[in-house]
Write an enzyme that holds these catalytic residues in place. Structure first.
Site, PDB file in Angstrom:
ATOM      1  N   TYR A  29     -11.167  -1.997  -4.515  1.00  0.00           N
ATOM      2  CA  TYR A  29     -10.601  -1.028  -3.561  1.00  0.00           C
ATOM      3  C   TYR A  29     -10.687   0.394  -4.129  1.00  0.00           C
ATOM      4  O   TYR A  29     -11.138   1.321  -3.446  1.00  0.00           O
ATOM      5  CB  TYR A  29      -9.154  -1.413  -3.249  1.00  0.00           C
ATOM      6  CG  TYR A  29      -8.376  -0.360  -2.494  1.00  0.00           C
ATOM      7  CD1 TYR A  29      -8.622  -0.121  -1.144  1.00  0.00           C
ATOM      8  CD2 TYR A  29      -7.396   0.406  -3.125  1.00  0.00           C
ATOM      9  CE1 TYR A  29      -7.916   0.847  -0.446  1.00  0.00           C
ATOM     10  CE2 TYR A  29      -6.674   1.371  -2.435  1.00  0.00           C
ATOM     11  CZ  TYR A  29      -6.949   1.591  -1.098  1.00  0.00           C
ATOM     12  OH  TYR A  29      -6.254   2.550  -0.408  1.00  0.00           O
TER      13      TYR A  29
HETATM   14  N1  LIG Z   1      -1.095   0.578   1.157  1.00  0.00           N
HETATM   15  C1  LIG Z   1      -0.943   1.567   0.298  1.00  0.00           C
HETATM   16  O1  LIG Z   1       0.038   1.629  -0.472  1.00  0.00           O
HETATM   17  C2  LIG Z   1      -1.973   2.681   0.269  1.00  0.00           C
HETATM   18  C3  LIG Z   1      -1.851   3.637  -0.716  1.00  0.00           C
HETATM   19  C4  LIG Z   1      -2.705   4.722  -0.701  1.00  0.00           C
HETATM   20  C5  LIG Z   1      -3.661   4.844   0.304  1.00  0.00           C
HETATM   21  N2  LIG Z   1      -3.797   3.881   1.261  1.00  0.00           N
HETATM   22  C6  LIG Z   1      -4.783   4.121   2.343  1.00  0.00           C
HETATM   23  O2  LIG Z   1      -4.082   4.627   3.472  1.00  0.00           O
HETATM   24  C7  LIG Z   1      -4.860   4.405   4.650  1.00  0.00           C
HETATM   25  C8  LIG Z   1      -4.034   3.905   5.802  1.00  0.00           C
HETATM   26  O3  LIG Z   1      -3.030   3.009   5.416  1.00  0.00           O
HETATM   27  P1  LIG Z   1      -2.178   2.207   6.523  1.00  0.00           P
HETATM   28  O4  LIG Z   1      -1.020   1.636   5.841  1.00  0.00           O
HETATM   29  O5  LIG Z   1      -2.006   3.017   7.734  1.00  0.00           O
HETATM   30  O6  LIG Z   1      -3.229   1.025   6.843  1.00  0.00           O
HETATM   31  P2  LIG Z   1      -3.253  -0.032   8.012  1.00  0.00           P
HETATM   32  O7  LIG Z   1      -1.971  -0.076   8.740  1.00  0.00           O
HETATM   33  O8  LIG Z   1      -3.786  -1.308   7.438  1.00  0.00           O
HETATM   34  O9  LIG Z   1      -4.341   0.574   9.014  1.00  0.00           O
HETATM   35  C9  LIG Z   1      -5.698   0.536   8.766  1.00  0.00           C
HETATM   36  C10 LIG Z   1      -6.429   0.676  10.083  1.00  0.00           C
HETATM   37  O10 LIG Z   1      -7.833   0.610   9.821  1.00  0.00           O
HETATM   38  C11 LIG Z   1      -8.423  -0.098  10.888  1.00  0.00           C
HETATM   39  N3  LIG Z   1      -9.688  -0.700  10.531  1.00  0.00           N
HETATM   40  C12 LIG Z   1      -9.906  -1.782   9.744  1.00  0.00           C
HETATM   41  N4  LIG Z   1     -11.222  -2.078   9.729  1.00  0.00           N
HETATM   42  C13 LIG Z   1     -11.829  -1.163  10.534  1.00  0.00           C
HETATM   43  C14 LIG Z   1     -13.170  -0.975  10.975  1.00  0.00           C
HETATM   44  N5  LIG Z   1     -14.155  -1.785  10.587  1.00  0.00           N
HETATM   45  N6  LIG Z   1     -13.420   0.072  11.796  1.00  0.00           N
HETATM   46  C15 LIG Z   1     -12.446   0.894  12.221  1.00  0.00           C
HETATM   47  N7  LIG Z   1     -11.157   0.748  11.863  1.00  0.00           N
HETATM   48  C16 LIG Z   1     -10.859  -0.285  11.036  1.00  0.00           C
HETATM   49  C17 LIG Z   1      -7.412  -1.167  11.280  1.00  0.00           C
HETATM   50  O11 LIG Z   1      -7.677  -1.595  12.608  1.00  0.00           O
HETATM   51  P3  LIG Z   1      -6.833  -2.754  13.350  1.00  0.00           P
HETATM   52  O12 LIG Z   1      -5.515  -2.128  13.705  1.00  0.00           O
HETATM   53  O13 LIG Z   1      -7.658  -3.097  14.528  1.00  0.00           O
HETATM   54  O14 LIG Z   1      -6.677  -3.872  12.366  1.00  0.00           O
HETATM   55  C18 LIG Z   1      -6.103  -0.421  11.114  1.00  0.00           C
HETATM   56  O15 LIG Z   1      -5.706   0.151  12.332  1.00  0.00           O
HETATM   57  C19 LIG Z   1      -5.991   3.483   4.244  1.00  0.00           C
HETATM   58  O16 LIG Z   1      -7.160   4.275   4.060  1.00  0.00           O
HETATM   59  C20 LIG Z   1      -5.515   2.918   2.895  1.00  0.00           C
HETATM   60  O17 LIG Z   1      -6.595   2.543   2.087  1.00  0.00           O
HETATM   61  C21 LIG Z   1      -2.968   2.800   1.262  1.00  0.00           C
END
Ligand SMILES: NC(=O)c1ccc[n+]([C@@H]2O[C@H](COP(=O)([O-])OP(=O)(O)OC[C@H]3O[C@@H](n4cnc5c(N)ncnc54)[C@H](OP(=O)(O)O)[C@@H]3O)[C@@H](O)[C@H]2O)c1
Length: 214
Positions: A129
């Protein structure tokens, strides 16, 4: 600005869409993967387009048409394997950068991850990741786009406080998704943030002041 939100159905993405939809300065186009997600958005009066980061650059470019800015907050998530990390978090992000360059996009704001720029600080349990985020950010930095890369710490579902810490050498920490959403929307128009990348955690300084201090 008319802003394409990639990952618009995600937890940060939904907050970004709401902020943009209620803003007087911006309008929003939400990129989602499923027809029913687009219908739910349309019912709220939000323009939506169905496309996937696994589609071709041409398809992503079509989804982007008519917009002048992009906020990327998509992610393959923890439930899929390293194949999707590669195809979505890395190649999908890079394809969106290519599409944005072709589309003459004015501002591109990327949600990356805390210290993705610094291999020594990658979480051992999440190496693919972090590698994906690292190289997606590098491709954006090497592009012709006017970008901002926001690297948040662990994401929380608590209410935002509006107070953050930003910089290159922060202590590892967490941050509410609501505050991340506010920061990326603010980054669209803040000239101080053009071609800038920084970590983001909760802190003691208002978002506006913190971003101005960079
Ligand atoms: N989790 C952490 O602690 C953390 C920390 C730092 C940064 N981040 C980053 O923060 C960002 C957002 O986090 P979040 O919590 O909002 O994530 P999330 O709720 O999992 O949302 C991710 C979104 O990406 C969409 N997605 C997945 N595959 C895709 C594809 N092939 N094409 C287009 N869209 C796609 C999903 O669609 P569906 O709704 O249809 O599934 C979902 O709506 C991400 O970039 C993550 O890597 C996360």
């Amino acid at each position: 600005m008319h802003v394409l939100v990639i990952g618009a159905n995600g937890q940060i993405g939904q907050k970004v869409v709401d902020l943009l939809h209620s803003s007087e300065e911006h309008t929003v186009k939400a990129m989602v993967r499923k027809e029913e997600q687009a219908e739910t958005l349309a019912d709220k009066g939000v323009e939506a387009v169905v496309a996937s980061l696994e589609d071709s650059v041409d398809e992503i470019e079509k989804a982007m048409s008519g917009t002048d800015a992009v906020i990327f907050t998509a992610g393959s998530g923890g439930k899929t394997g390293a194949d999707k990390t590669l195809l979505v978090d890395l190649d999908g992000a890079v394809k969106s950068v290519e599409a944005a360059e072709r589309n003459g996009i004015e501002r591109y704001v990327m949600v990356s991850a805390f210290q993705a720029n610094n291999r020594e600080n990658w979480n051992d349990a999440l190496l693919p990741y972090y590698a994906a985020k690292h190289y997606a950010d590098k491709a954006l930095e090497a592009s012709s786009l006017s970008y901002t890369i926001v690297r948040p710490g662990g994401l929380l579902n608590e209410n935002g406080t509006g107070n953050v810490a930003v910089g290159e050498q922060l202590e590892r920490g967490s941050v509410p998704r609501e505050d991340v959403a506010r920061v990326v929307v603010e980054a669209l128009t803040n000239p101080n943030l053009k071609k800038r990348a920084f970590d983001l955690t909760s802190g003691d300084t208002s978002i506006k002041e913190a971003l101005q201090s960079l």
